[in-house]
Design an enzyme around this catalytic site. Structure first.
Site, PDB file in Angstrom:
ATOM      1  N   HIS A 121       1.877   4.803  -2.696  1.00  0.00           N
ATOM      2  CA  HIS A 121       2.092   6.232  -2.405  1.00  0.00           C
ATOM      3  C   HIS A 121       3.503   6.641  -2.838  1.00  0.00           C
ATOM      4  CE1 HIS A 121      -1.560   7.034  -0.170  1.00  0.00           C
ATOM      5  NE2 HIS A 121      -1.309   6.122   0.757  1.00  0.00           N
ATOM      6  N   GLU A 172      -4.349   8.341  -2.585  1.00  0.00           N
ATOM      7  CA  GLU A 172      -4.861   7.063  -2.091  1.00  0.00           C
ATOM      8  C   GLU A 172      -5.206   6.135  -3.257  1.00  0.00           C
ATOM      9  OE1 GLU A 172      -4.564   6.477   0.961  1.00  0.00           O
ATOM     10  OE2 GLU A 172      -5.712   4.616   1.272  1.00  0.00           O
ATOM     11  N   HIS A 215       0.839  -1.209   0.000  1.00  0.00           N
ATOM     12  CA  HIS A 215       0.000   0.000   0.000  1.00  0.00           C
ATOM     13  C   HIS A 215       0.873   1.258   0.000  1.00  0.00           C
ATOM     14  CE1 HIS A 215      -3.708   2.258   1.271  1.00  0.00           C
ATOM     15  NE2 HIS A 215      -2.797   3.057   1.819  1.00  0.00           N
ATOM     16  N   GLU A 216       1.813   1.325   0.948  1.00  0.00           N
ATOM     17  CA  GLU A 216       2.676   2.510   1.056  1.00  0.00           C
ATOM     18  C   GLU A 216       3.577   2.649  -0.172  1.00  0.00           C
ATOM     19  OE1 GLU A 216       2.068   4.661   3.320  1.00  0.00           O
ATOM     20  OE2 GLU A 216       0.826   3.443   4.652  1.00  0.00           O
TER      21      GLU A 216
END
Lengths: 502, 502
Positions: B275, B301, B271-272
């Site tokens: 980003h 996001e 997920h990170e």
């Protein structure tokens, strides 16, 4: 403990000055943390943006320090009714102000940027022994350092080198250093020979590795705790060049690990823990004002050397370390305390300053002092460094460094970042530390027996009472006199070496 | 790629603005790094001095953003001959200026300080389920957030909550969110039931731990590399609440490890990494100017969810992960790809938002949105939160949270730090991500076969071309239209869930 802040009504000029100092303290906090991050964590491609950001912050700090209103507030404060603490704070504010105002913002920014670039490239150039590549960045760093020295000299009436050194050791001059180092040069080579002849007959067992890094980390943490490091107000991390950074409220130490040799990291960590305890025990009520800061680089080094040289390598303390080594690495014959003590007091002329023993260390400093002084005074150029380095290493320690800049003139971060005038502080620190322990032994005649029994309070209490708690209340000579009953007396250092090594 | 900088002669007002932006970019770099350090590394006793230092820096940034000369430069720039890129940059500069100038410096400083204090105490209060203790700090955070909202509302003519949300999702209003979330609330409970009924019949083998932390670290690094993370311009570290920080040139991700469960950390890291790749691939030539920044929180996001939900939990990608799990943990039946895919698409209503599955996640957001909107609009007070939280969790997901603030209303850092209006961005991000992948599949009909074969370029190239490289060149609706050929269409999200889960 009273505060160095006074109310506005009684001393409006002084009050303005303390407000600016509080702001500067906060900016410096930020600068310390990002500087620590750059050295300990930052990935290589972050370098350019970071250098620009740090230069912006340096420029801001410089602008704050050179605000034209400061001059009028300083003048007003001199005439205000200040108590002794505020008076000492004002003296330190004026010192900072004088240093900062000698330099234009553009020079401060350019030097920070050039230093950060040179330092970043040096990380790979040193490993590659790439002196030519290093020179390309370093010439600019030197050029800016000379400009800085000239401006400080113009401002203070000192020589260029004295003007730089004054920022690290206020009041100490090259003439003092020449006298002290001249004395050391007279007896050091003879002492080294005598110690080597004596140690030649001693049997020493080398520890057998490997010493796994996780076990070394755990050992270092245990020893730091034994030495009173407050882990709720600081950290130990890893970096290529170990250093002590952060802020008094959050002290950041770094070390580096080698699986084959635990002692380098352990003793380096003990050294940095000395710096750290000074910071962690500065007078809390004065933090944020210059009077609450550590006294000088030499006094700071006297703390790290009190921990590493005076305390940790003593036979008494080695007896406390031995069981910790066994706990973390398992037992082996080398960990017998008398053997460890012999190991950690071996005298072996070597190439690397940070690995040097206590006896040959001053030779590394004398060499650097002589070269950097000549560089700043314009008597030699950057290109001359390797040949001079080799010549002096040959003369002082009998070592050949030709073609080996990696372990010669490229080994330190100081010049790389543009810090000239700093090196003498290391040997001043060693001399202060010997003087502190001489005073401690007068106060506590059974000091070594107490240490051997695990009672370290007499050491820490003496340092807290006489050094840590004093911040910048006194100028260095007064601090030395109050702490030890006399001015700097290099005979304590010589006596310490002769007592330990002969 | 051209630069958003123009020479002074043609556009003097615009040139002044870009100089201020460059300075702000450098200050923000410093603020990001110390903020990351606070969350990832800082020891507890460093907190107070750090909060003061960060507040000082926030105030400085605020002063720079509110320099009175900006208004005249903005007015001048509007009349200057700017190209499209500079025009877009000017639009973003004006947006930032308008946001910053609605707030007095004292409020910015007080809110930063209160948020940092509340966040620091929350770290221990959350573990202790200490809602009363938390409230003591949080009431002040809420009071200041309401004051902030009121001032922004006065400045923009929006409602208080809309004014806060506008800073995270420019142009999106509570009325839009009500419509979208109203739609979701209509079909979500039914979908959850149908998915649970279907999954009830599926056999799933749970992985058997422990999964040693060093092996998890190595796995995460391998997967980040597979996903194109540039380790020479970023790091992965550990913190209590995983986050993505740092700067585009030096992206700092964090995760946390649990020996019993590798998937939480792995999927969180993926997920990170989404980003991070957005930041690492922003247009380099524009960095330092607002037009070079990431578009909005929702679009950001959409990148993390493109990586975590659209890509990583797809059957195709799970086939690439399975051999990496075997390499780092050894083989076990649970690592069979079909089983892993079933595991990572399990739908189980649970208490913790960051652990929620893709299907129930919107319920966590709807709940927070409804509470924070009412808090900011003054319809409820901080004391009312636990009861409302419980009532809504009961209604939306059938879960009881009474007496459990730790896993209820104290689980997030957002309100703790005073960030209200942010939560809707998560679900907007999920909807954008579904829309990106629908567009990607139109451009590359065999996308899943390509992913299964280890060819991730079609995904990364699409994201780079349509999102990463665009920075803030377009406002969000225009970006969505250009990237996907239509405006935000929540049906793609519903279609994605139904295709994957039914």
């Amino acid at each position: 403990m009273s505060s160095p802040l006074l109310d506005d009504a009684r001393a409006p000029g002084y009050a303005e000055l303390t407000r600016v100092q509080s702001r500067l303290y906060r900016y410096s906090h930020i600068a310390s943390i990002v500087g620590w991050d750059r050295n300990a964590l930052m990935p290589p491609r972050g370098s350019e943006a970071r250098a620009a950001a740090e230069a912006e912050l340096s420029a801001l700090i410089h602008r704050t320090r050179t605000d034209p209103r400061l001059a009028q507030w300083l003048a007003a404060a001199e005439a205000e009714p200040l108590d002794d603490l505020a008076r000492a704070n004002l003296r330190e504010i004026r010192r900072e102000w004088r240093d900062a105002n000698a330099l234009p913002e553009s020079l401060v920014e350019a030097k920070t940027l050039a230093g950060a670039r040179c330092e970043h490239a040096w990380r790979t150039q040193r490993a590659a022994n790439d002196w030519r590549g290093f020179l390309e960045n370093f010439r600019e760093v030197l050029r800016l350092a000379r400009e800085e020295a000239q401006r400080l000299a113009d401002d203070t009436g000192l020589s260029r080198y004295d003007a730089l050194m004054d920022r690290f050791e206020p009041g100490v001059r090259a003439a003092d250093i020449d006298r002290i180092f001249g004395d050391v040069k007279a007896w050091l080579p003879g002492l080294v020979s005598r110690v080597q002849a004596k140690q030649h007959r001693e049997k020493v067992i080398a520890p057998t590795g490997p010493f796994p890094v996780p076990a070394q980390r755990a050992l270092n943490a245990d020893v730091m705790a034994l030495l009173g490091f407050d882990f709720s107000a600081g950290r130990l991390d890893e970096s290529a060049h170990p250093f002590s950074g952060g802020v008094p409220e959050d002290v950041r130490l770094t070390t580096r690990y080698h699986e084959g040799d635990f002692a380098r990291s352990l003793l380096g960590t003990i050294h940095e823990t000395g710096h750290a305890r000074y910071e962690q025990n500065l007078p809390r009520a004065w933090l944020g004002q210059p009077v609450g800061a550590a006294r000088s680089y030499g006094v700071h080094e006297s703390q790290s050397l009190s921990f590493e040289m005076q305390l940790a390598r003593s036979r008494a303390f080695v007896g406390l370390l031995a069981p910790l080594l066994v706990r973390h690495f398992g037992g082996q014959p080398a960990f017998e305390p008398d053997n460890l003590h012999r190991l950690w007091t071996r005298v072996n002329p070597g190439l690397i300053r940070v690995d040097a023993d206590e006896v040959t260390y001053p030779a590394h400093i004398i060499l650097r002092y002589e070269i950097e002084r000549a560089l700043i005074e314009g008597e030699i150029e950057a290109d001359d460094i390797p040949a001079l380095w080799d010549e002096k290493m040959q003369r002082l320690l009998g070592l050949d460094t030709r073609g080996n800049c990696r372990d010669g003139c490229m080994q330190d971060v100081h010049w790389t970042e543009g810090a000239f005038g700093y090196f003498p502080s290391y040997t001043l620190g060693a001399m202060y530390a010997a003087q502190w322990f001489a005073a401690m032994r007068r106060a506590t005649p059974d000091l070594d027996a107490r240490i051997a029994a695990g009672e370290l309070a007499p050491v820490f209490d003496w340092l807290r009472d006489h050094i840590w708690s004093q911040g910048c209340l006194w100028e260095t000579p007064e601090l030395v006199l109050r702490a030890s009953g006399e001015g700097l007396n290099p005979r304590h250092f010589r006596a310490h070496l002769e007592a330990r090594y002969l």
